[in-house]
Design a protein around this motif. Sequence first.
Motif, PDB file in Angstrom:
ATOM      1  N   UNK A   1      -5.861   8.722  -2.290  1.00 34.44           N
ATOM      2  CA  UNK A   1      -6.604   7.465  -2.422  1.00 34.44           C
ATOM      3  C   UNK A   1      -5.806   6.445  -3.235  1.00 34.44           C
ATOM      4  N   UNK A   2      -5.120   6.931  -4.261  1.00 33.40           N
ATOM      5  CA  UNK A   2      -4.311   6.042  -5.091  1.00 33.40           C
ATOM      6  C   UNK A   2      -3.168   5.445  -4.273  1.00 33.40           C
ATOM      7  N   UNK A   3      -2.544   6.253  -3.414  1.00 32.92           N
ATOM      8  CA  UNK A   3      -1.453   5.766  -2.565  1.00 32.92           C
ATOM      9  C   UNK A   3      -1.971   4.784  -1.514  1.00 32.92           C
ATOM     10  N   UNK A   4      -3.189   4.994  -1.049  1.00 26.79           N
ATOM     11  CA  UNK A   4      -3.753   4.137  -0.006  1.00 26.79           C
ATOM     12  C   UNK A   4      -4.201   2.781  -0.526  1.00 26.79           C
ATOM     13  N   UNK A   5      -4.220   2.612  -1.822  1.00 29.65           N
ATOM     14  CA  UNK A   5      -4.660   1.324  -2.367  1.00 29.65           C
ATOM     15  C   UNK A   5      -3.515   0.534  -2.975  1.00 29.65           C
ATOM     16  N   UNK A   6      -2.279   0.930  -2.698  1.00 29.67           N
ATOM     17  CA  UNK A   6      -1.143   0.173  -3.223  1.00 29.67           C
ATOM     18  C   UNK A   6      -0.933  -1.079  -2.372  1.00 29.67           C
ATOM     19  N   UNK A   7      -0.247  -2.044  -2.947  1.00 31.04           N
ATOM     20  CA  UNK A   7       0.025  -3.286  -2.236  1.00 31.04           C
ATOM     21  C   UNK A   7       0.769  -3.016  -0.936  1.00 31.04           C
ATOM     22  N   UNK A   8       1.768  -2.140  -0.995  1.00 33.07           N
ATOM     23  CA  UNK A   8       2.586  -1.864   0.196  1.00 33.07           C
ATOM     24  C   UNK A   8       1.744  -1.246   1.314  1.00 33.07           C
ATOM     25  N   UNK A   9       0.853  -0.324   0.968  1.00 30.68           N
ATOM     26  CA  UNK A   9       0.007   0.306   1.975  1.00 30.68           C
ATOM     27  C   UNK A   9      -0.916  -0.734   2.619  1.00 30.68           C
ATOM     28  N   UNK A  10      -1.530  -1.567   1.786  1.00 30.00           N
ATOM     29  CA  UNK A  10      -2.442  -2.596   2.304  1.00 30.00           C
ATOM     30  C   UNK A  10      -1.670  -3.599   3.151  1.00 30.00           C
ATOM     31  N   UNK A  11      -0.452  -3.934   2.734  1.00 31.04           N
ATOM     32  CA  UNK A  11       0.378  -4.858   3.506  1.00 31.04           C
ATOM     33  C   UNK A  11       0.674  -4.274   4.896  1.00 31.04           C
TER      34      UNK A  11
END
Length: 159
Positions: free
Chosen positions: A101-111
């Motif tokens: 979940x922490x990885x899925x909410x990073x700027x890069x993931x959202x971008x």
Amino acid sequence: MPKIIKRLTDNQIKNSRANDKNLYLRDGNGLVLIVCKNNIKKWAFKYTSPITNRETSMTLGNYPLVSLDEARSERDEYIKLLKQKIDPQIYRNSEQQKQLDKQRTTFKYVMNEWYNSSYCKKLKPRTLLKKRQSLEKHIVPFIGNVPIQEITPSRVIEL
């Protein structure tokens, strides 16, 4: 009278070989080294689940990637959880889920999610390419791995 289990040594582990069937070497307090027929060595922790009251086991990794000391310290952590009536397997899965979940909410993931969204399909390929290159060049190196919740206007101004 209970059976006395001697603690394993590194030499015992290195020299252990399985013949026709799997070999189980016990270290005590639920820690077991399983030597498979093909001589792959796996650490396992056997315990009674506080939820189901049934014997359960979970793997801790392969030897030598997980050393004897690491396996023992992991076992000790899980024993502490069991004393608090927490199932170690459920705890480990929830910790892994938190990391995902922490990885899925990073700027890069959202971008990347935005880039693959239906909104971006409406843009011209050249425009989309320019936007992506600009973000990857100027923004991602600084806040790519930062969770979205931690990105504030003052942090962006600092860039």
